[in-house]
Design a protein around this motif. Sequence first.
Motif, PDB file in Angstrom:
ATOM      1  N   ALA A 192     -28.343  80.171 -46.172  1.00 29.90           N
ATOM      2  CA  ALA A 192     -29.013  81.432 -46.716  1.00 29.90           C
ATOM      3  C   ALA A 192     -28.424  82.176 -48.096  1.00 29.90           C
ATOM      4  O   ALA A 192     -29.222  82.411 -49.035  1.00 29.90           O
ATOM      5  N   VAL A 193     -27.084  82.145 -47.810  1.00 28.12           N
ATOM      6  CA  VAL A 193     -26.439  82.817 -48.891  1.00 28.12           C
ATOM      7  C   VAL A 193     -25.862  81.822 -50.150  1.00 28.12           C
ATOM      8  O   VAL A 193     -25.496  82.283 -51.207  1.00 28.12           O
ATOM      9  N   VAL A 194     -25.887  80.582 -49.857  1.00 34.26           N
ATOM     10  CA  VAL A 194     -25.480  79.641 -51.247  1.00 34.26           C
ATOM     11  C   VAL A 194     -26.336  79.719 -52.288  1.00 34.26           C
ATOM     12  O   VAL A 194     -25.585  80.043 -53.392  1.00 34.26           O
ATOM     13  N   VAL A 197     -24.836  82.940 -54.187  1.00 30.81           N
ATOM     14  CA  VAL A 197     -23.606  82.636 -54.957  1.00 30.81           C
ATOM     15  C   VAL A 197     -23.834  82.030 -56.181  1.00 30.81           C
ATOM     16  O   VAL A 197     -23.074  82.047 -57.093  1.00 30.81           O
ATOM     17  N   SER A 198     -24.846  81.122 -56.217  1.00 28.31           N
ATOM     18  CA  SER A 198     -24.992  80.127 -57.368  1.00 28.31           C
ATOM     19  C   SER A 198     -25.589  81.133 -58.583  1.00 28.31           C
ATOM     20  O   SER A 198     -25.234  80.904 -59.990  1.00 28.31           O
ATOM     21  N   TRP A 199     -26.512  82.024 -57.930  1.00 28.97           N
ATOM     22  CA  TRP A 199     -26.936  83.061 -59.085  1.00 28.97           C
ATOM     23  C   TRP A 199     -25.891  84.063 -59.499  1.00 28.97           C
ATOM     24  O   TRP A 199     -25.938  84.059 -60.752  1.00 28.97           O
ATOM     25  N   HIS A 200     -25.036  84.232 -58.903  1.00 30.70           N
ATOM     26  CA  HIS A 200     -23.748  85.039 -59.134  1.00 30.70           C
ATOM     27  C   HIS A 200     -22.950  84.347 -60.131  1.00 30.70           C
ATOM     28  O   HIS A 200     -22.629  84.944 -61.091  1.00 30.70           O
ATOM     29  N   ALA A 206     -22.187  88.574 -61.567  1.00 29.84           N
ATOM     30  CA  ALA A 206     -22.795  90.160 -61.093  1.00 29.84           C
ATOM     31  C   ALA A 206     -22.645  90.056 -59.688  1.00 29.84           C
ATOM     32  O   ALA A 206     -22.978  89.140 -58.732  1.00 29.84           O
ATOM     33  N   VAL A 207     -22.265  91.394 -59.183  1.00 33.27           N
ATOM     34  CA  VAL A 207     -22.222  91.770 -57.767  1.00 33.27           C
ATOM     35  C   VAL A 207     -23.278  92.676 -57.183  1.00 33.27           C
ATOM     36  O   VAL A 207     -23.387  93.569 -57.786  1.00 33.27           O
ATOM     37  N   GLU A 275     -20.252  73.621 -57.115  1.00 30.75           N
ATOM     38  CA  GLU A 275     -19.661  74.849 -57.846  1.00 30.75           C
ATOM     39  C   GLU A 275     -19.738  75.996 -56.954  1.00 30.75           C
ATOM     40  O   GLU A 275     -18.684  76.708 -56.844  1.00 30.75           O
ATOM     41  N   VAL A 276     -20.707  76.097 -55.923  1.00 33.78           N
ATOM     42  CA  VAL A 276     -20.757  77.202 -55.046  1.00 33.78           C
ATOM     43  C   VAL A 276     -19.626  77.098 -53.860  1.00 33.78           C
ATOM     44  O   VAL A 276     -18.937  77.996 -53.725  1.00 33.78           O
ATOM     45  N   PHE A 277     -19.559  75.853 -53.472  1.00 35.56           N
ATOM     46  CA  PHE A 277     -18.531  75.673 -52.270  1.00 35.56           C
ATOM     47  C   PHE A 277     -16.721  75.781 -52.920  1.00 35.56           C
ATOM     48  O   PHE A 277     -16.040  76.203 -51.991  1.00 35.56           O
ATOM     49  N   ASP A 278     -17.135  75.292 -54.177  1.00 36.10           N
ATOM     50  CA  ASP A 278     -15.442  75.452 -54.833  1.00 36.10           C
ATOM     51  C   ASP A 278     -15.080  76.888 -54.863  1.00 36.10           C
ATOM     52  O   ASP A 278     -14.016  77.324 -54.452  1.00 36.10           O
ATOM     53  N   LEU A 279     -16.222  77.808 -55.272  1.00 41.69           N
ATOM     54  CA  LEU A 279     -15.797  79.127 -55.461  1.00 41.69           C
ATOM     55  C   LEU A 279     -15.442  79.826 -54.225  1.00 41.69           C
ATOM     56  O   LEU A 279     -14.662  80.583 -54.148  1.00 41.69           O
TER      57      LEU A 279
END
Length: 484
Positions: A192-194, A197-200, A206-207, A275-279
């Motif tokens: 659900a959160v992936v 994080v991609s949008w972030h 942006a937080v 990209e998301v998992f790396d971050l």
Amino acid sequence: MAMRKEASELAERSSSNPNKPHRHTLSFYSPKLSFYIFSACVTIFVILHIKALQTDQNPTSSLWSHKHQQQRVTTNTTATMAEKLRQAVTFLPLKDLRYAGPAALQGHTWFMSSMYDKQDEEGGAQYQQFPSPSSHGRLLCLKGRDNHDGSRNSYALAFPEALPHNTTLMKGLTFVSYNHYNYDNIWHGQSAVVPFVSWHIKNSCAVPDRWILYHWGEIRARMGVWLGSLMEATFSGAPRVEVFDDVEEGRPVCFEKAVVMRHNEGGMSREKRLEVFDLMRCKARLYCNVSLDEQNYKSTHSVTKRIGVTLFMRTGPRSFKNDTAVIGIFERECAKVDGCRLMVAYSNNLTFCDQVKVMSLTDILVSPHGAQLTNMFLMNRNSSVMEFFPKGWLKLAGVGQYVYHWIASWSGMRHKGAWRDPDGDTCQYGEDDRRCMSIYKHGKIGHNETYFAEWTRNVIDEVKTRKMEEAKMAIPSSNGCSCI
């Protein structure tokens, strides 16, 4: 003749006699009246001319009066329009009951069913943002906090200058998450959160100021501990989950800026997921203070020979029937390889940071099918996964049994296959009956010493060869952080 002569003489006598009365023809002309009318016209003209001269000498007064009248009209018109817009705001159920059964899962159209998602780029997250051109500048508003029936919670869009009466406006950035599973299971929650994080990553890191969590349209008060810790690490701050406790029941809440995700990571490309998992991997290691020395445990062996094998064990359903026998097999095979180190951990008694540290030391993850395998993305890229299933899952578990095969690919790992126990509890309905899944779901996993030993040797050899090739080619690690 005589008569005409007499009439003429009579007429002359009548006109020549001044004392005899006679009739006059009516006339409006009078010299004196004309003089009075002319004088009045001149006087009025002079007065009007003087007044005009006085007005011309003070034009600002006239303009201000005209402008003031215009402003008053404009203000009244704006106020009237704003009131009409407020009255035009329509709240719709978050959970659209028109969509039931399988239709509810086809694009999740029942949640905020009147809205359409956008996708900035091919392979990017599907989301909605408010305000935005697609919302025509309108803000997202929510009403209700029911945690049992999503159809009692509602949403609407409203212009900033015409918010519904008694609205609470929340400043900052709000993440609104829909999940058709739940936020306690670490795989479901992570899925659900992936996209957030991609949008972030795409939006200058942006937080969010707050999160609003929905499960089937019902509001949820918290994330699971593991997921909450992951989000705290990723966004450098504990997630604040909003449940509208301070808002009067039935009062609308609108958001200065809101991002809504209702498709989990579905539709995202492998590139974007990497990209998301790396971050998340990098931020989790920073959060848990996992240093390079801890990642590459101190050893006299060179980095090409350091091979960490971790048995990530379960208790209860889908655990091994004989942990001791399984551990013994991997111990013996690991001992045959210079630099191989075996760790045994149980997922149910490790903190989030314990799991991060264990995974950072792992090159080969050995574990039964289960949510604990979600931790695999915390290993270095190209690490290996070995998965184990109880009896009956291949025929009856559906496509969900391949989820960790998919996660391995999305996070840059190598899924090295699965072992499926051919033995287990007998089902009274027959081996292929779907009702048997209720028995197989909670089954335990046996072992095959010969198969396990050979499989382990092959995977260790592959990892050793890969590490040597990477060292020879000087391939850089893909574990760098963005958004720091």
